[in-house]
Write an enzyme that holds these catalytic residues in place. Structure first.
Site, PDB file in Angstrom:
ATOM      1  N   LYS A   1       0.843  -1.204   0.000  1.00 24.18           N
ATOM      2  CA  LYS A   1       0.000   0.000   0.000  1.00 24.18           C
ATOM      3  C   LYS A   1       0.877   1.253   0.000  1.00 24.18           C
ATOM      4  O   LYS A   1       2.092   1.156   0.199  1.00 24.18           O
ATOM      5  CB  LYS A   1      -0.910  -0.030   1.234  1.00 24.18           C
ATOM      6  CG  LYS A   1      -0.140  -0.120   2.539  1.00 24.18           C
ATOM      7  CD  LYS A   1      -1.007  -0.562   3.708  1.00 24.18           C
ATOM      8  CE  LYS A   1      -0.143  -0.621   4.970  1.00 24.18           C
ATOM      9  NZ  LYS A   1      -0.903  -1.044   6.136  1.00 24.18           N
TER      10      LYS A   1
ATOM     11  N   MET B   1      11.810  24.160   1.574  1.00 22.28           N
ATOM     12  CA  MET B   1      10.860  23.320   0.836  1.00 22.28           C
ATOM     13  C   MET B   1      11.558  22.441  -0.192  1.00 22.28           C
ATOM     14  O   MET B   1      11.262  21.261  -0.340  1.00 22.28           O
ATOM     15  CB  MET B   1       9.824  24.202   0.130  1.00 22.28           C
ATOM     16  CG  MET B   1       8.763  23.394  -0.591  1.00 22.28           C
ATOM     17  SD  MET B   1       7.684  24.394  -1.602  1.00 22.28           S
ATOM     18  CE  MET B   1       6.803  25.331  -0.368  1.00 22.28           C
TER      19      MET B   1
ATOM     20  N   TYR C   1      16.729  29.999   6.343  1.00 24.82           N
ATOM     21  CA  TYR C   1      15.557  30.677   6.891  1.00 24.82           C
ATOM     22  C   TYR C   1      15.686  30.900   8.398  1.00 24.82           C
ATOM     23  O   TYR C   1      16.153  30.027   9.130  1.00 24.82           O
ATOM     24  CB  TYR C   1      14.307  29.836   6.645  1.00 24.82           C
ATOM     25  CG  TYR C   1      13.725  29.985   5.264  1.00 24.82           C
ATOM     26  CD1 TYR C   1      13.392  31.232   4.748  1.00 24.82           C
ATOM     27  CD2 TYR C   1      13.503  28.862   4.484  1.00 24.82           C
ATOM     28  CE1 TYR C   1      12.838  31.350   3.476  1.00 24.82           C
ATOM     29  CE2 TYR C   1      12.947  28.975   3.216  1.00 24.82           C
ATOM     30  CZ  TYR C   1      12.619  30.218   2.721  1.00 24.82           C
ATOM     31  OH  TYR C   1      12.072  30.345   1.475  1.00 24.82           O
TER      32      TYR C   1
HETATM   33  C1  LIG Z   1      -0.061  -1.936   6.755  1.00 18.71           C
HETATM   34  C2  LIG Z   1      -0.591  -3.257   7.127  1.00 18.71           C
HETATM   35  C3  LIG Z   1       0.257  -4.360   7.229  1.00 18.71           C
HETATM   36  C4  LIG Z   1       1.755  -4.242   7.179  1.00 18.71           C
HETATM   37  O1  LIG Z   1       2.191  -3.646   8.391  1.00 18.71           O
HETATM   38  P1  LIG Z   1       3.735  -3.387   8.738  1.00 18.71           P
HETATM   39  O2  LIG Z   1       3.700  -2.884  10.133  1.00 18.71           O
HETATM   40  O3  LIG Z   1       4.204  -2.357   7.764  1.00 18.71           O
HETATM   41  O4  LIG Z   1       4.430  -4.679   8.579  1.00 18.71           O
HETATM   42  C5  LIG Z   1      -0.324  -5.601   7.458  1.00 18.71           C
HETATM   43  N1  LIG Z   1      -1.663  -5.711   7.604  1.00 18.71           N
HETATM   44  C6  LIG Z   1      -2.510  -4.666   7.543  1.00 18.71           C
HETATM   45  C7  LIG Z   1      -3.965  -4.880   7.723  1.00 18.71           C
HETATM   46  C8  LIG Z   1      -1.994  -3.408   7.323  1.00 18.71           C
HETATM   47  O5  LIG Z   1      -2.828  -2.351   7.274  1.00 18.71           O
END
Ligand SMILES: *Cc1c(COP(=O)(O)O)cnc(C)c1O
Length: 343
Positions: A37, A291, A243
């Site tokens: 993800k 930035m 800055y």
């Molecule tokens: C993000 C996620 C993972 C992976 O988690 P990590 O801590 O990055 O290993 C696994 N299961 C679900 C449901 C998640 O949302």
């Protein structure tokens, strides 16, 4: 053709695949999947999926249907589970992405799925995080006839800590397993894998550890940001830098201005604390992160010139300590301006 970007991520394919293999071994008899993800935690989900599939990974996880679409068509033999479930205005689309299936998160989503024709789905049960999934105390309400649950999941809230909730969630999950039949059961994220065999079940779902963000022997750094020197200059004793003039030079100081800033995920927490590296020479960050720009002290690197590339020190444990960001934030914040170079 556009010239190469003045900032890039060097992504180590071998480190990624070896991290996955190590996690697969730690998972024992369970299969080892991969959470990709947030665009593969900032690295590029498509590339991560391709490289890990070559290494033998079969089970992938994204958050949303837009992320699934970006990966379609899913190569034959791989499955992509969409963790955020499915809504009525997504159901037609969800059913059209071959190889992807929703992780249903409520009784209403289960009903929606069955009404649309059913078929293999995943189900998330919440065993103590109160975030996403059917409450473990309410699973009796789940309409189960002819529901084909491919993977029944739950997610640990405190896997990276020694916390009593881990054991409580494991016990609750085992009770859910006894009540709901599924092809496979899956509880552990990265840190959950290291909690031991009782957490492995049939399938583990590491994310951050794949990308080097869990401190464990056997896991390696995967990503190194590399950025270009735009200018070399000398601040005179008494000059201020950047800055708000937060840094004042006590003596004449050689500086380089680098092509990276907080819009690239190198956030202001690194001000006065981060480090860049040129051929093994440490170049401390001076003053505030801008930035798009970063100023480092290059007094120790007399040969460094405009146009040269330097590494940003992005060892995730150390960078987390310097910046106050978590390894998750350090990776997922890496912006769109980097070229992503797989080596
Ligand atoms: C993000 C996620 C993972 C992976 O988690 P990590 O801590 O990055 O290993 C696994 N299961 C679900 C449901 C998640 O949302």
């Amino acid at each position: 053709m556009a010239p190469p970007a003045p900032l890039r991520l060097r992504i180590d394919t071998q480190a990624l695949t070896e991290n996955w293999r190590w996690l697969a071994r730690q998972s024992g008899a369970a299969a080892c999947g991969a959470a990709i993800k947030a665009d593969g935690y900032g690295l590029g989900a498509h590339q991560v999926m391709t490289k890990l599939a070559e290494a033998g990974c079969r089970d992938f996880f994204v958050a949303t249907w837009n992320e699934a679409l970006a990966l379609a068509p899913i190569p034959y033999g791989l499955t992509l589970s969409v963790l955020h479930g499915v809504m009525p205005d997504q159901i037609a689309f969800a059913r059209s992405v071959a190889g992807a299936r929703p992780v249903l998160c409520s009784a209403a989503q289960v009903a929606l799925w069955r009404h649309a024709g059913g078929g293999a789905c995943d189900v998330m049960v919440d065993t103590g995080m109160n975030r996403l999934g059917i409450d473990y105390r309410e699973i009796a309400q789940l309409p189960r006839d002819d529901l084909h649950v491919a993977t029944l999941l739950s997610h640990l809230a405190c896997a990276d800590e020694d916390h009593p909730l881990n054991e409580a969630q494991r016990v609750r999950f085992d009770a859910v397993r006894a009540a709901i039949s599924a092809d496979r059961y899956s509880l552990a994220n990265s840190a959950g894998i290291l909690l031991g065999q009782g957490y492995h079940h049939d399938l583990t779902r590491p994310g951050i550890a794949l990308y080097g963000g869990l401190p464990a022997e056997g896991l390696r750094q995967v990503v190194v940001p590399q950025v270009r020197v735009l200018q070399r200059r000398r601040a005179r004793a008494g000059d201020t830098v950047g800055y708000s003039a937060t840094f004042q030079a006590a003596r004449d100081t050689e500086l380089a201005t680098l092509n990276v800033g907080y819009a690239d995920g190198y956030l202001r927490g690194f001000s006065g604390k981060g480090v860049a590296m040129a051929d093994g020479i440490a170049l401390p960050v001076i003053g505030r992160v801008s930035m798009d720009l970063l100023i480092v002290d290059v007094s120790a690197a007399p040969d460094l010139r405009e146009g040269d590339w330097v590494d940003i020190n992005y060892d995730l444990a150390r960078a987390a300590q310097q910046s106050g960001l978590s390894p998750y934030e350090l990776l997922t914040g890496l912006g769109r301006r980097y070229d992503r170079i797989w080596v």
